[in-house]
Design a protein around this motif. Sequence first.
Motif, PDB file in Angstrom:
ATOM      1  N   ALA A   1       2.215 -61.925  83.980  1.00 22.57           N
ATOM      2  CA  ALA A   1       0.785 -61.821  83.686  1.00 22.57           C
ATOM      3  C   ALA A   1      -0.026 -62.266  84.902  1.00 22.57           C
ATOM      4  N   TYR A   2      -1.119 -61.577  85.156  1.00 20.76           N
ATOM      5  CA  TYR A   2      -2.022 -61.919  86.260  1.00 20.76           C
ATOM      6  C   TYR A   2      -3.437 -61.578  85.828  1.00 20.76           C
ATOM      7  N   HIS A   3      -4.428 -62.126  86.528  1.00 18.69           N
ATOM      8  CA  HIS A   3      -5.804 -61.827  86.139  1.00 18.69           C
ATOM      9  C   HIS A   3      -6.362 -60.672  86.948  1.00 18.69           C
ATOM     10  N   ALA A   4      -7.298 -59.975  86.344  1.00 18.35           N
ATOM     11  CA  ALA A   4      -7.886 -58.778  86.949  1.00 18.35           C
ATOM     12  C   ALA A   4      -8.787 -59.151  88.125  1.00 18.35           C
TER      13      ALA A   4
ATOM     14  N   GLN B   1      13.917 -55.184  85.530  1.00 19.50           N
ATOM     15  CA  GLN B   1      12.625 -54.502  85.547  1.00 19.50           C
ATOM     16  C   GLN B   1      11.502 -55.525  85.389  1.00 19.50           C
ATOM     17  N   LEU B   2      10.473 -55.413  86.222  1.00 23.73           N
ATOM     18  CA  LEU B   2       9.317 -56.292  86.129  1.00 23.73           C
ATOM     19  C   LEU B   2       8.147 -55.508  85.554  1.00 23.73           C
ATOM     20  N   THR B   3       7.638 -55.974  84.434  1.00 24.08           N
ATOM     21  CA  THR B   3       6.469 -55.369  83.802  1.00 24.08           C
ATOM     22  C   THR B   3       5.279 -56.284  84.034  1.00 24.08           C
ATOM     23  N   SER B   4       4.172 -55.727  84.502  1.00 22.75           N
ATOM     24  CA  SER B   4       2.988 -56.545  84.788  1.00 22.75           C
ATOM     25  C   SER B   4       1.939 -56.371  83.699  1.00 22.75           C
ATOM     26  N   LEU B   5       1.220 -57.458  83.442  1.00 26.99           N
ATOM     27  CA  LEU B   5       0.221 -57.492  82.372  1.00 26.99           C
ATOM     28  C   LEU B   5      -1.083 -58.007  82.956  1.00 26.99           C
ATOM     29  N   GLU B   6      -2.103 -57.149  83.030  1.00 21.16           N
ATOM     30  CA  GLU B   6      -3.394 -57.526  83.595  1.00 21.16           C
ATOM     31  C   GLU B   6      -4.296 -58.090  82.501  1.00 21.16           C
ATOM     32  N   LEU B   7      -4.885 -59.266  82.768  1.00 18.18           N
ATOM     33  CA  LEU B   7      -5.746 -59.949  81.807  1.00 18.18           C
ATOM     34  C   LEU B   7      -7.097 -60.270  82.437  1.00 18.18           C
ATOM     35  N   ASP B   8      -8.119 -60.432  81.598  1.00 18.64           N
ATOM     36  CA  ASP B   8      -9.361 -60.969  82.139  1.00 18.64           C
ATOM     37  C   ASP B   8      -9.143 -62.430  82.488  1.00 18.64           C
ATOM     38  N   TYR B   9      -9.995 -62.976  83.365  1.00 22.90           N
ATOM     39  CA  TYR B   9      -9.720 -64.299  83.918  1.00 22.90           C
ATOM     40  C   TYR B   9      -9.680 -65.383  82.843  1.00 22.90           C
ATOM     41  N   ALA B  10     -10.576 -65.343  81.881  1.00 20.23           N
ATOM     42  CA  ALA B  10     -10.609 -66.386  80.854  1.00 20.23           C
ATOM     43  C   ALA B  10      -9.325 -66.387  80.037  1.00 20.23           C
ATOM     44  N   THR B  11      -8.845 -65.202  79.667  1.00 14.60           N
ATOM     45  CA  THR B  11      -7.600 -65.097  78.899  1.00 14.60           C
ATOM     46  C   THR B  11      -6.426 -65.602  79.721  1.00 14.60           C
ATOM     47  N   TRP B  12      -6.403 -65.249  81.009  1.00 14.82           N
ATOM     48  CA  TRP B  12      -5.336 -65.722  81.902  1.00 14.82           C
ATOM     49  C   TRP B  12      -5.346 -67.239  81.996  1.00 14.82           C
ATOM     50  N   ALA B  13      -6.516 -67.832  82.231  1.00 14.49           N
ATOM     51  CA  ALA B  13      -6.609 -69.279  82.421  1.00 14.49           C
ATOM     52  C   ALA B  13      -6.218 -70.054  81.168  1.00 14.49           C
ATOM     53  N   LYS B  14      -6.394 -69.435  80.021  1.00 11.80           N
ATOM     54  CA  LYS B  14      -6.017 -70.083  78.763  1.00 11.80           C
ATOM     55  C   LYS B  14      -4.551 -69.833  78.412  1.00 11.80           C
ATOM     56  N   GLY B  15      -3.892 -68.941  79.157  1.00 10.56           N
ATOM     57  CA  GLY B  15      -2.486 -68.648  78.880  1.00 10.56           C
ATOM     58  C   GLY B  15      -2.276 -67.917  77.583  1.00 10.56           C
ATOM     59  N   GLU B  16      -3.241 -67.098  77.193  1.00 14.51           N
ATOM     60  CA  GLU B  16      -3.195 -66.448  75.890  1.00 14.51           C
ATOM     61  C   GLU B  16      -2.569 -65.059  75.991  1.00 14.51           C
ATOM     62  N   ALA B  17      -1.278 -65.021  76.276  1.00 15.19           N
ATOM     63  CA  ALA B  17      -0.544 -63.755  76.340  1.00 15.19           C
ATOM     64  C   ALA B  17       0.943 -64.049  76.233  1.00 15.19           C
ATOM     65  N   ASP B  18       1.691 -63.039  75.841  1.00 16.33           N
ATOM     66  CA  ASP B  18       3.148 -63.164  75.745  1.00 16.33           C
ATOM     67  C   ASP B  18       3.735 -62.721  77.075  1.00 16.33           C
ATOM     68  N   ALA B  19       4.074 -63.689  77.921  1.00 17.34           N
ATOM     69  CA  ALA B  19       4.565 -63.387  79.268  1.00 17.34           C
ATOM     70  C   ALA B  19       5.651 -64.377  79.654  1.00 17.34           C
ATOM     71  N   ASP B  20       6.531 -63.956  80.557  1.00 18.76           N
ATOM     72  CA  ASP B  20       7.583 -64.832  81.080  1.00 18.76           C
ATOM     73  C   ASP B  20       7.115 -65.583  82.319  1.00 18.76           C
ATOM     74  N   LEU B  21       6.279 -64.913  83.112  1.00 17.99           N
ATOM     75  CA  LEU B  21       5.793 -65.483  84.374  1.00 17.99           C
ATOM     76  C   LEU B  21       4.286 -65.285  84.481  1.00 17.99           C
TER      77      LEU B  21
END
Length: 598
Positions: A452-455, A477-497
């Motif tokens: 996961a990374y922020h947009a 295989q590496l799958t990337s997940l783009e999040l808005d910054y607030a969601t990223w900073a709160k860690g609100e996603a299902d991600a390994d890295l």
Amino acid sequence: MTSRRLEQQYLRLLNLVGVQPTSITLQELADKLSCTKRHMRTLLVQMQQAGWLVWQAEAGRGRRSHLQLLRNTHQLLIEKAEQLLDSGGFNEAIALLGEDKQLIAPLLRSKLGYRIRDDYQALRIPYYRTMVNLYPGTPLRRSELHLVRQIFNGLTRINEENGEVATDLAHKWRMLDPLHWRFYLRPAVQFHDGRELSSHDVVSSLTRCTHLPLFSHIQQITAHGPLSVVIELNQPDPHLPLLLAHHSALILPQDHAAQPNFASHPIGTGPYRVAENDDWHLLMKSFDHYFGFRGLLDEVEVLIFPDLARTQANQPVVTPPVLAEQLDIAQLQSATWLSSSISDIDYVSGFAASLTGKPSDSTQEMFLERGGYFLLCDSRSAHWHRIEQRRWLRETLNPYHLIQGLIAPIRPFWVPASSVLPTWFHGIDSGEACSPFAMETTTEDRPTLTLAYHAQHPEYSMLIAEMTHILATQGIQLTSLELDYATWAKGEADADLWLGTVNFAVPEEWNVGAWLLGTSLLRQSITGGDGSCLQIHQNEWRNHKLSSEQFVREVTASGWLQPLFHHWMRLKAPEQAQGAHLNNLGWFDFQTTWLEPE
């Protein structure tokens, strides 16, 4: 500026005559525009003064005069927009051009740099993204952290030169006992809307902070008259004045929640106020009633160029001829350029030279950033439960491996990191490493890691591409997940890295600890998801039994946090700009910068 009526008459003439040179009499022109010869002569004089046409009159009955129109509809539109920009009508200019990047981008480039007119000083800075959230107490990126400190004040502030706590809205404070502190406010401090600051604004702002982990030991804030507050703690904190200089503790109007668009158009007490903030620019003006020293720059304008350099690379923008001279002047003058203004790839490629100058141009100030890129192993992922698996990740996505895959011209700007600060040297505990996946897999059943990374970060795609390549060589295989910054900073996603970047303001060491303990994303993983361990560390850090450096050493040794790179931060300003010094957030203080007239 020319009148709207004159523009309409010119457009009528353009439609009737065209841009090709023609021989015509004054009477014929008057007939075409249905006016008298006298009025037609006046119109021609005004249009010629505006530079729109050439009129060479021939005396004598029956003699035909020479006429050539110099502006087509497109050029007239650009010229009108340029006049609006020069007079401060930014939104009117953008509305006139219809948000067409092909027209707007060259026009904005021509306006970069600085302007000094009748002792009014304005500086314009290019930037690659909008900054719509300037709301203290919410997740803020590096540039926003700098800007909110130009807009707001706290009870205390940090002296950038020595890293010590200094007075701000509070001119004095006293520890009554280890659990009670009293702060005395400056009188007659005004918000940007003219209302005076009171103790109730402070109580409201700091009470709002108490739900944040860093401020969880604040029991109560009470007003003692209009210019004094008492803060009650549930555990001692000898560095409370330092904590109150944190960006989350900046003081807002008591009624800020009821004010429309407060995040993008905030109202504070700081040296600069937000005049405009939209998709194309952020305009900040010096606040004349600031309680401290008035800012030397009257106006700072951030011009937004989303994806501009990449657009130029793939589909070259044709600059309208009417702007060619202005663009030449702008390039000679040079914009104030920050290394965070645009990606390093676009910088070294030369596609952004009209924004930043050539890559070979000298940089006035540069230093290795206090912070950088990092990877975070998510403690909720089943792949990192054992340190051997986290060691495998560090060996596989080691920054020394990653940098080899980056294009050669940008490598001098990136330095592999062993810790979050360039002066610290930490590493994961040595020992056996093993992959979190079984080694024998088929092409159809390849194991997957989710990152996961922020947009809105121009260099993430380059890093993720190299990580994807390295992991693919191991059948992963590496799958990337783009999040808005607030969601990223709160860690609100299902991600390994989690891929991120951070910069630490002065004092760096204290801010490292505040980042680890104050960011939701980090809190959930840096102790492997052990909440009781995290709380112990927080109490020890607050009571100075655990330093930030010791804390980072432990977190890095366990492999949950894996530093990647430090950047060389750079600043280039026009020769006329005095006092513009690069700070830890990659910006400069607007209040002390000024432009020396030529």
